[in-house]
Design an enzyme around this catalytic site. Structure first.
Site, short mmCIF file in Angstrom:
data_model
loop_
_atom_site.label_atom_id
_atom_site.label_comp_id
_atom_site.label_asym_id
_atom_site.label_seq_id
_atom_site.Cartn_x
_atom_site.Cartn_y
_atom_site.Cartn_z
N HIS A 59 -6.23 -2.55 -2.49
CA HIS A 59 -5.81 -1.64 -3.55
C HIS A 59 -6.88 -1.49 -4.63
O HIS A 59 -6.59 -1.66 -5.82
CB HIS A 59 -4.52 -2.16 -4.21
C1 LIG Z 1 -5.58 -1.40 5.33
C2 LIG Z 1 -4.85 -0.85 4.13
C3 LIG Z 1 -3.52 -1.17 3.95
C4 LIG Z 1 -2.83 -0.66 2.85
N1 LIG Z 1 -1.47 -0.84 2.76
C5 LIG Z 1 -0.78 -0.17 1.82
C6 LIG Z 1 0.64 -0.15 1.84
O1 LIG Z 1 1.28 -0.69 2.74
N2 LIG Z 1 1.28 0.53 0.85
C7 LIG Z 1 0.61 1.15 -0.16
O2 LIG Z 1 1.25 1.70 -1.06
N3 LIG Z 1 -0.74 1.15 -0.20
C8 LIG Z 1 -1.43 0.54 0.79
N4 LIG Z 1 -2.80 0.62 0.80
C9 LIG Z 1 -3.47 1.28 -0.32
C10 LIG Z 1 -3.32 2.79 -0.33
O3 LIG Z 1 -3.34 3.31 0.97
C11 LIG Z 1 -4.45 3.37 -1.19
O4 LIG Z 1 -4.34 2.85 -2.49
C12 LIG Z 1 -4.40 4.87 -1.27
O5 LIG Z 1 -4.48 5.43 0.01
C13 LIG Z 1 -5.53 5.37 -2.15
O6 LIG Z 1 -5.48 6.77 -2.19
P1 LIG Z 1 -6.67 7.62 -2.77
O7 LIG Z 1 -6.23 9.02 -2.76
O8 LIG Z 1 -7.14 7.00 -4.02
O9 LIG Z 1 -7.87 7.41 -1.74
P2 LIG Z 1 -7.91 7.55 -0.16
O10 LIG Z 1 -6.55 7.73 0.40
O11 LIG Z 1 -8.73 6.42 0.34
O12 LIG Z 1 -8.67 8.93 0.08
C14 LIG Z 1 -10.03 9.14 -0.13
C15 LIG Z 1 -10.53 10.05 0.98
O13 LIG Z 1 -11.80 10.55 0.58
C16 LIG Z 1 -12.66 10.55 1.71
N5 LIG Z 1 -14.04 10.51 1.25
C17 LIG Z 1 -14.72 9.45 0.74
N6 LIG Z 1 -15.99 9.80 0.44
C18 LIG Z 1 -16.11 11.09 0.75
C19 LIG Z 1 -17.20 12.01 0.67
N7 LIG Z 1 -18.39 11.66 0.18
N8 LIG Z 1 -16.99 13.29 1.08
C20 LIG Z 1 -15.78 13.68 1.57
N9 LIG Z 1 -14.74 12.83 1.68
C21 LIG Z 1 -14.89 11.56 1.26
C22 LIG Z 1 -12.24 9.31 2.46
O14 LIG Z 1 -12.68 9.33 3.79
C23 LIG Z 1 -10.73 9.31 2.30
O15 LIG Z 1 -10.09 10.01 3.34
C24 LIG Z 1 -3.51 0.14 1.88
C25 LIG Z 1 -4.85 0.47 2.08
C26 LIG Z 1 -5.53 -0.01 3.20
C27 LIG Z 1 -6.97 0.36 3.38
#
Ligand SMILES: Cc1cc2nc3c(=O)[nH]c(=O)nc-3n(C[C@H](O)[C@H](O)[C@H](O)COP(=O)(O)OP(=O)(O)OC[C@H]3O[C@@H](n4cnc5c(N)ncnc54)[C@H](O)[C@@H]3O)c2cc1C
Length: 530
Positions: A466
């Site tokens: 997280h």
């Molecule tokens: C293994 C794991 C288990 C987890 N379990 C849980 C759970 O059970 N419940 C829960 O609530 N949370 C869980 N989490 C945490 C939760 O999934 C994340 O906090 C959440 O997905 C974050 O969302 P975000 O939009 O900040 O980023 P993300 O969902 O990570 O999205 C960012 C996106 O941007 C893309 N990206 C990055 N750099 C670039 C670039 N230069 N150009 C274009 N695209 C790019 C990435 O590939 C990614 O797809 C877990 C996370 C992981 C990794």
């Protein structure tokens, strides 16, 4: 030159919410996702996600050697596919505590108190069991009860009640404290990522252009304002695209600050070190990194329960058939079916979360011992330690430099010590004691010194996946975005993902990230509705 109303960088948890709401409002959107498509049984079958770590659908971030971890690196794997983290995570649905958001509001983020964010959680949600006043039933994000429950989880719940922790039927309701079954983002026996729920609504809409394997490292700035991006497509050629309205950075807590820094938006001194001309001196970019850190406690079971070896031989065939034919059985599990939130300090709100896994499961790359076991993983809900991410060079292809600084704050270690002690008491209470052949780690007699528990913690501590806070929202000098997620001093550029959290929420961060995406879309549509 391609031109769209909006360009969204990163189609992850928050990004897909932003994209979907903009398309639904009639705006054209270019969505650029660095990772490949999410279409794979390893993504869609709930229990298969543990096989994804290390695959092409993950960024395998890791820190420099960490003093708090006895020189080990802190691994922070993150989703790299359409749906981002929501396509690879454990699917647990948790919003956090009301106080988290009131604290955000009081720290300089007007409009982010619990009463302000609750309508967006409700708007996002389609809960199959719970409804008003706290839950939504009409949103894209299906929230459901697990259709498979392992007996080890039941035993944990009984054992926790035996030590005085109440059973809680809704961690997102009026009270977070207690133990219980997590609700999950699983719909009809398939992962309900933001790709499968939000984006699915608009995927065939002609207003959406979704490019996968499109890595963005360049923002196009004119007169200091963001007017487009330049990205590398699958063929590694550079393509430019323009946004008539705004560019939204939703690349996640480690990539969003990286992209800002690569474009000269960040601490001037650091930009100077890596030879990037300063376009906007924002000292907070990459600072304030935090993550939930857990210290798993392991026990060997004397019963053949749990998930160990269920993915092998005839058992695997049986589970596969059960799932394919009837949508039933172990493959419906998110593996972490139970857990809880406990106020270990008596301060009036939970400070430790438990994730309970009916198998021995530790840090990245550590093979579990070959027998039936269980892991109870206490983690610090509101870490005080703060880390920092930086660029290694001006080359976007280079990995970042992460100094996570986990377990630097004494308070975090003390909180984890209380969490581990409680896990040990639960292991030793009647409903679990009779199933446990041996407590493996930290192990030892009933009373052991705090120093020994701390030793255990520093040896096994790991991410709970997280990361947050690296482009924090606020109004102080270290704030990167304002309360409408606008990058300070860079017009037409917003950040919407877990990086904007001033303090990580008290619980899993997928639902809060989606809420942030919902809010960003709302700000955009209000601002640009003329
Ligand atoms: C293994 C794991 C288990 C987890 N379990 C849980 C759970 O059970 N419940 C829960 O609530 N949370 C869980 N989490 C945490 C939760 O999934 C994340 O906090 C959440 O997905 C974050 O969302 P975000 O939009 O900040 O980023 P993300 O969902 O990570 O999205 C960012 C996106 O941007 C893309 N990206 C990055 N750099 C670039 C670039 N230069 N150009 C274009 N695209 C790019 C990435 O590939 C990614 O797809 C877990 C996370 C992981 C990794």
């Amino acid at each position: 030159m391609e031109t769209y109303d909006y360009i969204v960088i990163g189609a992850g948890s928050a990004g897909c919410a932003v994209i979907t709401r903009l398309i639904e409002a009639g705006k054209s959107v270019l969505a650029l996702e660095a990772g490949p498509s999410e279409r794979s049984p390893l993504v869609s079958i709930p229990a298969m996600f543990f096989r994804l770590i290390g695959s092409k659908r993950f960024w395998m971030y890791q820190s420099e050697p960490e003093a708090g971890l006895r020189g080990r690196p802190f691994f922070v794997p993150q989703g790299k596919t359409v749906g981002g983290g929501s396509s690879v995570n454990a699917m647990i649905y948790i919003r956090g505590q009301a106080e988290d958001y009131d604290d955000w509001r009081d720290s300089g983020c007007p409009g982010w108190g619990y009463d302000d964010v609750l309508p967006f959680f409700i708007k996002a949600e389609a809960n199959e069991r719970l409804a008003a006043p706290l839950h939504g039933t009409e949103g894209p994000l299906v929230v459901s009860d697990s259709k498979y429950r392992n007996p080890v989880g039941y035993a944990f719940l009984r054992a926790a009640q035996e030590v005085g922790i109440p059973f809680n039927d809704d961690f997102n309701g009026f009270q977070q404290e207690g133990v219980g079954f997590y609700q999950n983002t699983i719909a009809a026996a398939r992962r309900g990522s933001t790709a499968a729920t939000y984006l699915a609504r608009v995927r065939s809409n002609r207003l959406l252009t979704l490019r996968t394997q499109a890595v963005v490292d360049e923002l196009v700035l004119e007169n200091g304002a963001a007017v487009g991006v330049s990205y590398r497509g699958a063929g590694s050629e550079k393509i430019q695209a323009r946004a008539k309205e705004e560019v939204i950075l939703s690349a996640g807590a480690l990539a969003s600050p990286k992209i800002l820094l690569l474009n000269g938006i960040g601490p001037a001194a650091h930009l100077g070190e890596v030879g990037i001309p300063v376009r906007r001196d924002l000292p907070g970019v990459g600072e304030n990194f935090s993550d939930h850190v857990g210290a798993p406690c392991f026990a060997k079971l004397n019963v053949p329960w749990g998930f160990w070896a269920q993915d092998r031989g005839l058992r695997a065939v049986r589970h596969g058939l059960e799932y394919l034919l009837f949508k039933r059985g172990i493959l419906n599990s998110n593996l972490i079916e139970t857990g809880g939130f406990i106020d270990t300090s008596g301060a009036g709100r939970p400070d430790v979360q438990f994730h309970v896994i009916p198998v021995l499961s530790g840090d990245v790359g550590k093979a579990p011992p070959p027998f039936h076991g269980m892991s109870v993983n206490p983690c610090v809900l509101r870490p005080k330690s703060r880390g920092r991410m930086r660029l290694r060079s001006a080359n976007g292809a280079d990995p970042i430099v992460l100094n996570a600084n986990v377990l630097q704050a004494r308070e975090d270690v003390d909180t984890l010590i209380r969490g581990v002690k409680l896990a040990r008491r639960i292991f030793r209470s009647p409903s679990l004691a009779k199933l446990i052949e041996q407590e493996l780690t930290p192990g030892g007699p009933e009373e052991i010194a705090d120093s020994r528990i701390e030793d255990h913690i520093r040896t096994v501590a790991k991410t709970v996946y997280h990361p947050a806070g690296t482009c924090k929202m606020g109004s102080d000098d270290m704030a990167v975005v304002d309360h409408q997620l606008r990058v300070r001093g860079v017009p037409r550029l917003r950040v919407a993902d877990a990086s904007i959290m001033p303090q990580v929420t008290s619980g899993n961060t997928n639902a809060p990230s989606i809420m942030i995406g919902e809010r960003c879309a709302d700000f955009l549509l209000r601002a640009n509705s003329a």
